[in-house]
Design an enzyme around this catalytic site. Sequence first.
Site, PDB file in Angstrom:
ATOM      1  N   SER A 108       0.856  -1.185   0.000  1.00 33.40           N
ATOM      2  CA  SER A 108       0.000   0.000   0.000  1.00 33.40           C
ATOM      3  C   SER A 108       0.889   1.230   0.000  1.00 33.40           C
ATOM      4  O   SER A 108       2.021   1.206   0.522  1.00 33.40           O
ATOM      5  CB  SER A 108      -0.894   0.012   1.251  1.00 33.40           C
ATOM      6  OG  SER A 108      -1.464   1.288   1.470  1.00 33.40           O
ATOM      7  N   TYR A 125       0.124  -0.195  10.514  1.00 32.60           N
ATOM      8  CA  TYR A 125      -0.197  -0.668   9.168  1.00 32.60           C
ATOM      9  C   TYR A 125       0.819  -0.121   8.169  1.00 32.60           C
ATOM     10  O   TYR A 125       1.344  -0.860   7.324  1.00 32.60           O
ATOM     11  CB  TYR A 125      -1.607  -0.232   8.795  1.00 32.60           C
ATOM     12  CG  TYR A 125      -2.031  -0.593   7.389  1.00 32.60           C
ATOM     13  CD1 TYR A 125      -2.493  -1.864   7.090  1.00 32.60           C
ATOM     14  CD2 TYR A 125      -1.982   0.346   6.360  1.00 32.60           C
ATOM     15  CE1 TYR A 125      -2.894  -2.200   5.797  1.00 32.60           C
ATOM     16  CE2 TYR A 125      -2.376   0.024   5.072  1.00 32.60           C
ATOM     17  CZ  TYR A 125      -2.828  -1.243   4.800  1.00 32.60           C
ATOM     18  OH  TYR A 125      -3.221  -1.565   3.514  1.00 32.60           O
TER      19      TYR A 125
END
Length: 230
Positions: free
Chosen positions: A132, A146
């Site tokens: 990501s 994350y």
Amino acid sequence: MNIAIVTGAGSGLGRFLAAGLAEDGLHVIAADVDAAAAAETARLTGGTAVRCDVTSRAEAEALIARAVEAGGPHVLINNAGGWTPGVQFPDAEPEAWGRTLDLNLRAPMHLTQLALAPMARLGGGAIVNIASSAGSEETPYGSPEYGAAKAGLIRFTTALGAPDRIGGTRVTCLVPNWIGLDRAHAELAAMSPEERAQAAPLIPPSKVVAAALGLLRAGAGGTVLELVGA
């Protein structure tokens, strides 16, 4: 027929990836912690459903064994990931942010490790890690754990290097920005006009699938492909 594993295949991008691989002629093992969702993806793609919590060592081993029994795996898409909304680092307890690290970094590392030997016996395979932009940007982010895990996944991919170092398997990484899934569209709709104007353009899921297929066909080991909206 070549065998592909897609983790997190029960919904969202995972289901799109499973469908794209099936259309490309692969038999897809749709793995997801939600057994019903995995079964629905398998029904839609003509594949096989496996209920799997990728953070469980035993269940990850069973997933790879299932693919070996089917004659693979030739392809592994490490797509399962995400984080639970709510309290994040530094306010979350270590067990909570540790689960995010386990899901987004340790699990794909473990599955890659498990897949390398059977792929080598087949002459080498292809693995795509789905990271990501949260792992490549330098701006504040809502879930630091994350972002850190996805940054680790990117570096894990580049650190593996050329296929001849790991038995002939090409390991690549796709780094998309905001993907136009249902949740993203809902979040965008809830923004003020000013916030919406500042938001990154959504990437159509079909574009992400096409990029993943491109990496499977032609990506060199250690390749990292960043993907942004139009």
